[in-house]
Design an enzyme around this catalytic site. Structure first.
Site, PDB file in Angstrom:
ATOM      1  N   ARG A 250      48.335  29.418  36.837  1.00 14.93           N
ATOM      2  CA  ARG A 250      47.818  28.186  37.464  1.00 14.93           C
ATOM      3  C   ARG A 250      47.083  27.413  36.389  1.00 14.93           C
ATOM      4  O   ARG A 250      46.252  27.970  35.665  1.00 14.93           O
ATOM      5  CB  ARG A 250      46.974  28.470  38.709  1.00 14.93           C
ATOM      6  CG  ARG A 250      45.693  29.192  38.477  1.00 14.93           C
ATOM      7  CD  ARG A 250      44.806  29.208  39.718  1.00 14.93           C
ATOM      8  NE  ARG A 250      43.923  30.348  39.727  1.00 14.93           N
ATOM      9  CZ  ARG A 250      42.858  30.493  38.955  1.00 14.93           C
ATOM     10  NH1 ARG A 250      42.510  29.557  38.096  1.00 14.93           N
ATOM     11  NH2 ARG A 250      42.126  31.580  39.031  1.00 14.93           N
ATOM     12  N   HIS A 254      40.995  27.962  40.372  1.00 14.62           N
ATOM     13  CA  HIS A 254      41.506  28.556  41.613  1.00 14.62           C
ATOM     14  C   HIS A 254      41.479  27.576  42.782  1.00 14.62           C
ATOM     15  O   HIS A 254      42.434  27.423  43.523  1.00 14.62           O
ATOM     16  CB  HIS A 254      40.670  29.797  41.959  1.00 14.62           C
ATOM     17  CG  HIS A 254      40.903  30.318  43.333  1.00 14.62           C
ATOM     18  ND1 HIS A 254      42.035  31.031  43.660  1.00 14.62           N
ATOM     19  CD2 HIS A 254      40.178  30.207  44.474  1.00 14.62           C
ATOM     20  CE1 HIS A 254      41.984  31.345  44.950  1.00 14.62           C
ATOM     21  NE2 HIS A 254      40.877  30.852  45.461  1.00 14.62           N
ATOM     22  N   TYR A 263      35.644  32.421  33.145  1.00 14.44           N
ATOM     23  CA  TYR A 263      36.409  33.670  33.029  1.00 14.44           C
ATOM     24  C   TYR A 263      37.717  33.551  32.238  1.00 14.44           C
ATOM     25  O   TYR A 263      38.425  34.533  32.083  1.00 14.44           O
ATOM     26  CB  TYR A 263      36.711  34.257  34.424  1.00 14.44           C
ATOM     27  CG  TYR A 263      37.453  33.310  35.362  1.00 14.44           C
ATOM     28  CD1 TYR A 263      38.834  33.197  35.302  1.00 14.44           C
ATOM     29  CD2 TYR A 263      36.762  32.543  36.289  1.00 14.44           C
ATOM     30  CE1 TYR A 263      39.505  32.328  36.147  1.00 14.44           C
ATOM     31  CE2 TYR A 263      37.417  31.672  37.132  1.00 14.44           C
ATOM     32  CZ  TYR A 263      38.798  31.567  37.060  1.00 14.44           C
ATOM     33  OH  TYR A 263      39.463  30.710  37.889  1.00 14.44           O
TER      34      TYR A 263
HETATM   35  C1  LIG Z   1      40.690  39.487  52.736  1.00 11.01           C
HETATM   36  C2  LIG Z   1      40.166  38.420  51.842  1.00 11.01           C
HETATM   37  N1  LIG Z   1      39.342  38.749  50.822  1.00 11.01           N
HETATM   38  C3  LIG Z   1      38.878  37.793  50.002  1.00 11.01           C
HETATM   39  C4  LIG Z   1      39.214  36.480  50.195  1.00 11.01           C
HETATM   40  C5  LIG Z   1      38.714  35.405  49.250  1.00 11.01           C
HETATM   41  N2  LIG Z   1      39.824  34.969  48.400  1.00 11.01           N
HETATM   42  C6  LIG Z   1      40.491  33.844  48.680  1.00 11.01           C
HETATM   43  S1  LIG Z   1      41.729  33.579  47.613  1.00 11.01           S
HETATM   44  C7  LIG Z   1      41.371  34.980  46.754  1.00 11.01           C
HETATM   45  C8  LIG Z   1      42.159  35.356  45.510  1.00 11.01           C
HETATM   46  C9  LIG Z   1      43.585  35.668  45.782  1.00 11.01           C
HETATM   47  O1  LIG Z   1      44.245  35.782  44.553  1.00 11.01           O
HETATM   48  P1  LIG Z   1      45.802  35.940  44.444  1.00 11.01           P
HETATM   49  O2  LIG Z   1      46.306  36.728  45.601  1.00 11.01           O
HETATM   50  O3  LIG Z   1      46.099  36.456  43.097  1.00 11.01           O
HETATM   51  O4  LIG Z   1      46.353  34.461  44.616  1.00 11.01           O
HETATM   52  P2  LIG Z   1      46.095  33.184  43.707  1.00 11.01           P
HETATM   53  O5  LIG Z   1      44.937  32.441  44.353  1.00 11.01           O
HETATM   54  O6  LIG Z   1      45.787  33.626  42.324  1.00 11.01           O
HETATM   55  O7  LIG Z   1      47.328  32.361  43.765  1.00 11.01           O
HETATM   56  C10 LIG Z   1      40.296  35.639  47.305  1.00 11.01           C
HETATM   57  C11 LIG Z   1      39.723  36.892  46.784  1.00 11.01           C
HETATM   58  C12 LIG Z   1      40.054  36.174  51.296  1.00 11.01           C
HETATM   59  N3  LIG Z   1      40.449  34.935  51.552  1.00 11.01           N
HETATM   60  N4  LIG Z   1      40.528  37.150  52.083  1.00 11.01           N
END
Ligand SMILES: Cc1ncc(C[n+]2csc(CCOP(=O)(O)OP(=O)(O)O)c2C)c(N)n1
Length: 336
Positions: A250, A254, A263
């Site tokens: 990306r 985020h 980071y």
């Molecule tokens: C169960 C849960 N834990 C934590 C979160 C907070 N959260 C939202 S997005 C995210 C990161 C997800 O990363 P990834 O699956 O790698 O997708 P990316 O955003 O990098 O595309 C987190 C920890 C959440 N929404 N749901």
């Protein structure tokens, strides 16, 4: 040996489909950038960008039959929903949380897409919960003898959740028509993938659940499309699931609430900007005589105009009536 020029044809893509894929990528980028800027202007609550993921999102979604197959997205998937048939207006209506927003009537978070007619299933905010939903829908299609495929998208972080493992196991046991797409952008917010998994390629996990896993360059739209097409064909003929790991990046933080300077280095971001999937596909099309400067400028202008018109329409559209705030939260009495 197959000439590179012929690759779209080999994949069953006409020249106009190749240009359509390019356009969807450009439109997706324009819609993401617009939402990010509007959020900074204080016009929206939060936004998640698909910038950098366009080849992965458009390349996989393009392999589906829109309105027939089932689509389970997560917040980053603007490129998926635009490819399946949602419009820039639909996306901006959700961003502004307007009354006539097709995704939720302004109730869900922005970027949490849904479109009943296009079979884009409403997503929840908890990471990875869409994965078992997709598998359940694929199970229903199999039980009913339908040739409908479910495709589900998620990030590398989502693969650490139990939901992902349970869904993959069930899909493997029942040989379900589902395609898992991991958009491996290397970070789950600030957490680098090396802290999420002890394997180099998360696709190897598929083998443990009894179906194929493939790793592709997620910034090469034709490579992604080829993997998705094969996976969809396999699912449709009853041979079961496939896990596609698309390695990408990306290009922006985020979400609008995140400062990625804390980071990851600017050098790393710069390095990946040079692998921008849109510029790469553009160079491919130009280099093989499928796109010239005039058409490229026309398509870029068309996307900008579509997003401008969508912004203007959505910004001026009415908000939901506050009286309806609790609708769909508690059971309502039937009105005769
Ligand atoms: C169960 C849960 N834990 C934590 C979160 C907070 N959260 C939202 S997005 C995210 C990161 C997800 O990363 P990834 O699956 O790698 O997708 P990316 O955003 O990098 O595309 C987190 C920890 C959440 N929404 N749901």
């Amino acid at each position: 040996m197959v000439a590179v020029k012929d690759m779209p044809g080999i994949l069953g893509l006409s020249n106009s489909q190749s240009l359509d894929i390019y356009y969807k990528m450009v439109l997706s980028r324009a819609a993401s950038v617009r939402q990010r800027l509007l959020q900074r202007m204080g016009k929206g609550s939060i936004t998640y960008s698909g910038e950098g993921h366009e080849a992965t999102q458009v390349g996989t979604a393009y392999a589906l039959k829109p309105g027939h197959d089932w689509v389970f997205t997560y917040y980053r998937d603007v490129g998926v929903v635009l490819t399946i048939g949602m419009t820039a207006r639909d996306v901006l209506m959700a961003f502004f949380a307007r009354k006539d927003d097709i995704s939720s009537g302004g109730r869900n978070m922005p970027s949490h897409f849904s479109h009943p007619k296009l079979r884009i299933v409403s997503e929840g905010a908890p990471v990875a919960t869409q994965i078992p939903h997709a598998v359940g829908t694929a199970f229903a299609a199999k039980l009913r003898g339908l040739d409908e495929v479910s495709m589900v998208w998620f990030g590398d972080g989502a693969t650490s959740k139990g939901d992902c493992h349970e869904a993959m196991n069930f899909a493997g046991v029942h040989k379900l028509p589902v395609v898992f797409v991991c958009e491996h952008n290397q970070y789950a917010i600030s957490v680098h993938w090396t802290k999420q998994m002890a394997v180099e390629n998360v696709a190897v996990r598929a083998q443990g659940y009894g179906f194929p896993g493939v790793t592709v360059d997620g910034n090469d739209v034709l490579a992604v499309y080829r993997a998705a097409k094969e996976a969809v064909e396999r699912a449709r003929r009853g041979d079961g699931p496939t896990f596609i790991e698309a390695k990408t990046y990306r290009l922006v933080p985020h979400s609008s609430d995140d400062d990625d300077r804390r980071y990851r280095s600017r050098e790393e971001v710069e390095e990946w900007s040079e692998k921008d999937p849109i510029i790469r596909f553009q160079a491919y099309l130009e280099g093989h005589g499928l796109l010239d400067e005039k058409t490229r400028d026309e398509l870029t202008k068309k996307a900008a105009e579509e997003v401008d018109a969508a912004t203007e329409y959505a910004e001026n559209a009415p908000l939901p009536d506050p009286e309806t705030a609790l609708r769909h939260v508690f059971a309502e009495e039937e009105v005769a």
